[in-house]
Write a protein that holds these residues in place. Sequence first.
Motif, PDB file in Angstrom:
ATOM      1  N   GLU A   1     -23.337 -26.783 -95.892  1.00 56.34           N
ATOM      2  CA  GLU A   1     -21.908 -27.072 -95.720  1.00 56.34           C
ATOM      3  C   GLU A   1     -21.127 -26.833 -96.999  1.00 56.34           C
ATOM      4  O   GLU A   1     -19.902 -26.907 -97.016  1.00 56.34           O
ATOM      5  CB  GLU A   1     -21.720 -28.538 -95.321  1.00 56.34           C
TER       6      GLU A   1
ATOM      7  N   ALA B   1     -30.993 -23.673 -87.676  1.00 57.56           N
ATOM      8  CA  ALA B   1     -30.382 -24.672 -88.557  1.00 57.56           C
ATOM      9  C   ALA B   1     -28.871 -24.803 -88.411  1.00 57.56           C
ATOM     10  O   ALA B   1     -28.320 -25.868 -88.693  1.00 57.56           O
ATOM     11  CB  ALA B   1     -30.739 -24.349 -90.011  1.00 57.56           C
TER      12      ALA B   1
ATOM     13  N   ASN C   1     -26.956 -27.836 -86.993  1.00 62.61           N
ATOM     14  CA  ASN C   1     -26.783 -29.081 -87.744  1.00 62.61           C
ATOM     15  C   ASN C   1     -25.342 -29.278 -88.211  1.00 62.61           C
ATOM     16  O   ASN C   1     -24.901 -30.415 -88.401  1.00 62.61           O
ATOM     17  CB  ASN C   1     -27.717 -29.119 -88.959  1.00 62.61           C
TER      18      ASN C   1
HETATM   19  N1  SAM Z   1     -35.474 -22.197 -90.719  1.00 64.65           N
HETATM   20  C1  SAM Z   1     -36.671 -22.991 -90.600  1.00 64.65           C
HETATM   21  C2  SAM Z   1     -37.514 -22.497 -89.443  1.00 64.65           C
HETATM   22  O1  SAM Z   1     -36.976 -21.825 -88.553  1.00 64.65           O
HETATM   23  O2  SAM Z   1     -38.702 -22.776 -89.445  1.00 64.65           O
HETATM   24  C3  SAM Z   1     -36.345 -24.467 -90.415  1.00 64.65           C
HETATM   25  C4  SAM Z   1     -35.643 -24.814 -89.127  1.00 64.65           C
HETATM   26  S1  SAM Z   1     -35.456 -26.582 -88.891  1.00 64.65           S
HETATM   27  C5  SAM Z   1     -35.209 -26.626 -87.136  1.00 64.65           C
HETATM   28  C6  SAM Z   1     -33.834 -26.904 -89.516  1.00 64.65           C
HETATM   29  C7  SAM Z   1     -33.766 -26.949 -91.030  1.00 64.65           C
HETATM   30  O3  SAM Z   1     -32.420 -27.146 -91.443  1.00 64.65           O
HETATM   31  C8  SAM Z   1     -34.573 -28.083 -91.640  1.00 64.65           C
HETATM   32  O4  SAM Z   1     -35.424 -27.565 -92.623  1.00 64.65           O
HETATM   33  C9  SAM Z   1     -33.523 -29.018 -92.233  1.00 64.65           C
HETATM   34  O5  SAM Z   1     -33.956 -29.687 -93.392  1.00 64.65           O
HETATM   35  C10 SAM Z   1     -32.415 -28.043 -92.539  1.00 64.65           C
HETATM   36  N2  SAM Z   1     -31.073 -28.655 -92.622  1.00 64.65           N
HETATM   37  C11 SAM Z   1     -30.488 -29.519 -91.761  1.00 64.65           C
HETATM   38  N3  SAM Z   1     -29.234 -29.801 -92.146  1.00 64.65           N
HETATM   39  C12 SAM Z   1     -29.006 -29.087 -93.282  1.00 64.65           C
HETATM   40  C13 SAM Z   1     -27.895 -28.948 -94.167  1.00 64.65           C
HETATM   41  N4  SAM Z   1     -26.743 -29.579 -93.936  1.00 64.65           N
HETATM   42  N5  SAM Z   1     -28.018 -28.133 -95.227  1.00 64.65           N
HETATM   43  C14 SAM Z   1     -29.187 -27.474 -95.472  1.00 64.65           C
HETATM   44  N6  SAM Z   1     -30.276 -27.566 -94.674  1.00 64.65           N
HETATM   45  C15 SAM Z   1     -30.190 -28.357 -93.593  1.00 64.65           C
END
Ligand code: SAM
Length: 257
Positions: A101, A118, A121
Amino acid sequence: MKNEQISIIDLIIETHVGLERQGPGSSEMTIKALSFLDNHNLSRVADLGCGTGGQTMVLAQNITGIITGLDLFPDFITVFNDNAKKLNFQERVNGIVGSMENLPFQKEELDLIWSEGAIDNIGFEKGLTHWKDFLKKSGYVVVTCPSWFTDKRPAEIEKFWSDAGCKLDTIGHNISIMQKVGYIPVASFIIPEKCWTDNYFAPREVAEKALLEKYTGNPAVEEFIANQRREVQLYNRHKAYYGYVFYIGKKNGYPID
Ligand code: SAM
């Protein structure tokens, strides 16, 4: 560890930190998405919400540029950087802790923003809008996002996603949002079921068993695992209605308003 206090976030991290991927996907689908980019001169790339970097290492094997992985959770970034080192990518693949963000890049610094599983989120529209400023002219954005395949679906599955705080839209809607916020929609495709079942749910189930053994009798852990299992049951029941979709867009050089 029956009575140990443990938060949901800690449980999510502990279940996922040892997995190759923290969400549905596969190397084949990452490479397929990459094949839609007409310019392989990708010198600066960011992978947002990179997790432990399963897809990032596939990118590194297929492009020569410098890749920054960014994730909220330091534990994931530690494993990410270990993985980069093991594969001898440490000179050009680096993981940092941060929020998608509030990106720590220069305006128009990046040729490509990648993000698997991701963007939901922070929201599809909000993410694409914020990230666009950091892309060079004609830079690309490539994301996966859970999406509805139909205009109507059973209330049970709508409620599950809404309770999880995740707002799903249809593929058509998301493509129109991509265009509205200033990208040329290049391609979109649905990733196959085995990206969920074989590549994500199956290894996660092994991690869940280990967690249940470690925290035997801990009600918070049992409830967390029950919710994860419900997610699998609902996927098997309702997978005709939703799935993960790749969206590939190219920054539109023209101003929008
Ligand atoms: N990209 C990886 C994959 O496909 O294996 C991880 C997917 S996982 C469903 C979602 C990832 O988004 C997590 O590692 C989580 O920590 C990260 N995440 C969630 N909110 C976030 C934010 N605001 N900023 C950065 N990373 C975030």
